[in-house]
Design an enzyme around this catalytic site. Structure first.
Site, PDB file in Angstrom:
ATOM      1  N   ASP A 171       0.918  -1.145   0.235  1.00  0.00           N
ATOM      2  CA  ASP A 171       0.107   0.112   0.028  1.00  0.00           C
ATOM      3  C   ASP A 171       0.759   1.139   0.029  1.00  0.00           C
ATOM      4  OD1 ASP A 171      -2.914   0.857   0.330  1.00  0.00           O
ATOM      5  OD2 ASP A 171      -1.948   2.244   1.813  1.00  0.00           O
ATOM      6  N   ASN A 179      -2.228  12.760  -3.230  1.00  0.00           N
ATOM      7  CA  ASN A 179      -3.216  13.192  -4.563  1.00  0.00           C
ATOM      8  C   ASN A 179      -3.652  14.685  -4.309  1.00  0.00           C
ATOM      9  OD1 ASN A 179      -3.535  11.315  -6.647  1.00  0.00           O
ATOM     10  ND2 ASN A 179      -5.102  10.428  -5.545  1.00  0.00           N
ATOM     11  N   ASP A 188      -1.559   9.596 -10.698  1.00  0.00           N
ATOM     12  CA  ASP A 188      -1.535   8.513 -11.919  1.00  0.00           C
ATOM     13  C   ASP A 188      -0.015   8.109 -11.885  1.00  0.00           C
ATOM     14  OD1 ASP A 188      -4.240   8.332 -11.544  1.00  0.00           O
ATOM     15  OD2 ASP A 188      -4.529   9.229 -13.495  1.00  0.00           O
ATOM     16  N   GLU A 215      -4.489   2.551  -4.611  1.00  0.00           N
ATOM     17  CA  GLU A 215      -3.113   2.603  -4.478  1.00  0.00           C
ATOM     18  C   GLU A 215      -2.415   1.180  -3.790  1.00  0.00           C
ATOM     19  OE1 GLU A 215      -4.865   4.351  -0.609  1.00  0.00           O
ATOM     20  OE2 GLU A 215      -5.371   4.110  -2.799  1.00  0.00           O
TER      21      GLU A 215
END
Length: 299
Positions: A171, A179, A188, A215
């Protein structure tokens, strides 16, 4: 472009040599003289197409076709029957077993070449579409559907061979903060870079790197114990850390990091593969709550 691999199955050495001569210019041709040899070769060599005689001793072509279509590892290989049995009922019987075409002996070289060429091209198109359906569009890794299928397949193999199956769950630490700070386009790009680092560690043909969701990533490692999987997980962790992707909102590091959970089990009868996921998830939880940017092993 790699030549298609075509398996010719016939108990007649003359027919095998004839078909090999007809096809070898455009194809890599394999031959088998019996049904049992053909079945084993189909498993070992994964041909793109099989030309299969019907009238053979011990095991006829119909039974070979049935077994090919019943085996998950070979049921996608196109089969063309090549036979002297030329009645409409014979052809219908072969097609109903799952064959895609039927060529009547004596063979015509141009017809055999054209039909093989056409069916190989159709298989390539199907294979391409199938591969795309199993790939995550952003990262290029296997998607969740592919991961689920491979987990079940490797779990069954581990049960049959009494060998361990390992799973690494990964993770990206504080990805929501990443983000929010850098924007989704940068997010991305971050995920694509992390995916590349994970994929670089999947060195064996059976290792599967997948995007599990959001993610979160996964690495499936057949024939691997917990110690071996932990070594792989540490390579993934350091590989991502070495990317030095700036993360201004990380709580403890200046760059993007991963938390990883590792579990390994030797499958047992009536034990679901989901237990492996649950154990790896629990280890991942321990890694995140133990400070992140670390590898934790399932207890």
């Amino acid at each position: 472009m790699k030549k298609p691999r075509v398996l010719v199955v016939d108990d007649s050495a003359t027919i095998r040599r004839l078909l090999e001569c007809v096809l070898r210019g455009e194809n890599d041709v394999l031959t088998a003289s019996s049904g049992s040899a053909a079945l084993q070769m189909a498993l070992d060599e994964s041909p793109d197409l099989i030309l299969l005689d019907i009238s053979m001793p011990e095991m006829d072509g119909h039974e070979v076709c049935r077994r090919l279509k019943a085996e998950p590892r070979t049921n996608g290989i196109p089969v063309i029957f090549v036979s002297a049995l030329g009645e409409p009922g014979d052809e219908a019987a072969g097609l109903n077993l799952g064959a895609i075409d039927y060529i009547i002996k004596p063979i015509s070289a141009p017809i055999v070449q054209a039909r093989v060429r056409n069916h190989v091209e159709l298989k390539r198109i199907r294979d391409t579409l199938a591969a795309l359906s199993m790939q995550d569009g952003l990262t290029g890794l296997a998607n969740r559907r592919r991961f689920d299928e491979m987990l079940q397949q490797e779990w069954r193999r581990g049960l049959r061979l009494s060998t361990p199956v390992a799973l690494i769950m990964c993770d990206v630490d504080y990805f929501k903060k990443y983000n929010d700070h850098y924007g989704h386009l940068s997010g991305d790009e971050c995920l694509k870079s992390v995916a590349s680092a994970i994929k670089a560690v999947a060195l064996r043909p059976g290792d599967l790197a997948a995007r599990y969701g959001g993610e979160e990533f996964a690495m499936l490692l057949p024939h691997t114990d917990a110690e071996g999987a932990a070594t792989v997980a540490e390579k993934i962790r350091t590989g991502v850390e070495k990317l030095r992707i700036e993360h201004a909102r990380h709580d403890s590091e200046p760059c993007v990091t991963l938390s990883l959970g590792v579990a390994a089990l030797t499958p047992e009868m009536d034990q679901p593969a989901e237990q492996l996921i649950a154990r790896a998830d629990k280890a991942l939880y321990a890694a995140k709550h133990g400070g992140r940017n670390r590898v934790a092993l399932a207890g």
